[in-house]
Design a protein around this motif. Structure first.
Motif, short mmCIF file in Angstrom:
data_model
loop_
_atom_site.label_atom_id
_atom_site.label_comp_id
_atom_site.label_asym_id
_atom_site.label_seq_id
_atom_site.Cartn_x
_atom_site.Cartn_y
_atom_site.Cartn_z
N LYS A 192 31.64 47.34 51.32
CA LYS A 192 32.67 48.06 50.57
C LYS A 192 32.47 49.25 50.55
O LYS A 192 31.12 49.75 50.60
CB LYS A 192 32.56 47.64 48.87
CG LYS A 192 32.78 46.07 48.63
CD LYS A 192 32.89 45.88 47.11
CE LYS A 192 31.19 45.93 46.77
NZ LYS A 192 30.88 45.32 45.57
N ASP A 205 33.39 52.91 48.92
CA ASP A 205 34.28 53.61 47.82
C ASP A 205 34.98 54.87 48.56
O ASP A 205 34.30 55.90 48.73
CB ASP A 205 33.30 53.92 46.86
CG ASP A 205 33.94 54.23 45.53
OD1 ASP A 205 35.21 54.19 45.55
OD2 ASP A 205 33.23 54.49 44.58
N LEU A 210 37.19 57.84 47.33
CA LEU A 210 37.16 58.48 46.06
C LEU A 210 38.67 58.77 45.95
O LEU A 210 39.34 59.09 46.62
CB LEU A 210 36.57 59.98 46.22
CG LEU A 210 36.55 60.85 45.09
CD1 LEU A 210 35.76 60.18 43.98
CD2 LEU A 210 36.03 62.17 45.21
N GLY A 255 39.86 53.73 45.99
CA GLY A 255 39.28 52.39 45.75
C GLY A 255 38.44 51.88 46.62
O GLY A 255 37.80 52.58 47.61
N LEU A 256 38.01 50.74 46.41
CA LEU A 256 37.08 49.78 47.21
C LEU A 256 37.71 49.22 48.37
O LEU A 256 38.64 48.42 48.25
CB LEU A 256 36.20 48.69 46.42
CG LEU A 256 35.30 49.47 45.17
CD1 LEU A 256 34.74 48.07 44.21
CD2 LEU A 256 34.23 50.21 45.69
N GLN A 289 40.60 47.31 46.52
CA GLN A 289 40.69 46.97 44.92
C GLN A 289 40.87 48.70 44.71
O GLN A 289 39.88 49.38 44.79
CB GLN A 289 39.11 46.42 44.51
CG GLN A 289 39.19 46.48 43.01
CD GLN A 289 37.74 46.29 42.39
OE1 GLN A 289 37.20 45.27 43.08
NE2 GLN A 289 37.38 46.72 41.36
N SER A 326 41.34 51.86 42.59
CA SER A 326 40.50 52.54 41.44
C SER A 326 41.27 52.74 40.31
O SER A 326 42.49 52.75 40.50
CB SER A 326 39.84 54.03 41.96
OG SER A 326 41.00 54.83 42.24
N SER A 327 40.74 52.97 39.20
CA SER A 327 41.74 53.26 37.93
C SER A 327 42.70 54.45 38.25
O SER A 327 43.52 54.54 37.77
CB SER A 327 40.75 53.43 36.75
OG SER A 327 39.73 54.66 36.87
N ASP A 328 42.01 55.60 39.03
CA ASP A 328 42.82 56.48 39.24
C ASP A 328 44.36 55.97 39.94
O ASP A 328 45.32 56.58 39.50
CB ASP A 328 42.45 57.60 40.09
CG ASP A 328 41.06 58.31 39.62
OD1 ASP A 328 40.66 58.22 38.27
OD2 ASP A 328 40.24 58.77 40.32
N THR A 375 45.70 53.02 39.74
CA THR A 375 46.31 52.10 38.84
C THR A 375 47.14 52.87 37.96
O THR A 375 48.01 52.08 37.19
CB THR A 375 45.44 50.93 38.47
OG1 THR A 375 44.48 51.42 37.92
CG2 THR A 375 44.99 49.95 39.63
#
Length: 108
Positions: free
Chosen positions: A76, A78, A80, A83-84, A100, A102-104, A106
Motif C-alpha cells: 500500500k 499512502d 497524501l 488515499g491508499l 481507498q 483518504s478522508s480528504d 471523501t
C-alpha cells in the motif's frame, strides 16, 4: 472481478467474440462504471489500460483479489490527500489499481 469486487459479468457468447459485459453496480445508483472485457487473440498486442477501482477497505480488497486468483503487486502506498494505492494484476495479466480514498477525498 466477480469474486473480488462482486461485479456482474454477462458472457455474450462466441457469436459476439467472447465479449463479456461488465456491470459494476446498481444502474439506479450513482458511482458505478460499466464496460466490457474481451480476449486478445494476438498476445503480441500491448496490454495497456489504466483502471483504478475505488474500494472502502484496501486490506480487505487486497485479500479479495488474492482469493479470486489475482496478484497484489505492491505494498500500500499512502498518497497524501488521495488515499491508499495498491497495484494488482488479474488472472489474465491485466494490471489495475485499487484505491481507498483518504478522508480528504471523501469529504469533497
Amino acid at each position: 472481478y466477480k469474486k473480488a469486487f462482486d461485479w456482474q459479468m454477462d458472457q455474450m457468447g462466441q457469436d459476439m467474440g467472447g465479449y463479456i459485459v461488465v456491470k459494476t453496480g446498481d444502474p439506479k445508483e450513482p458511482g458505478g462504471i460499466n464496460g466490457g472485457i474481451f480476449e486478445v487473440k494476438d498476445k503480441k498486442e500491448l496490454n495497456a489500460y489504466s483502471c483504478v477501482i475505488s474500494v472502502e477497505d484496501a486490506d480487505k480488497s487486497m485479500a479479495d483479489v488474492k482469493a479470486a486468483g489475482g496478484k497484489v503487486l505492491s505494498e500500500k502506498m499512502d498518497i497524501l490527500g488521495v488515499g491508499l494505492y495498491v497495484k494488482c494484476e488479474d488472472t489474465e495479466g491485466n494490471k489495475f489499481t485499487i484505491l481507498q480514498a483518504s478522508s480528504d477525498m471523501t469529504q469533497r
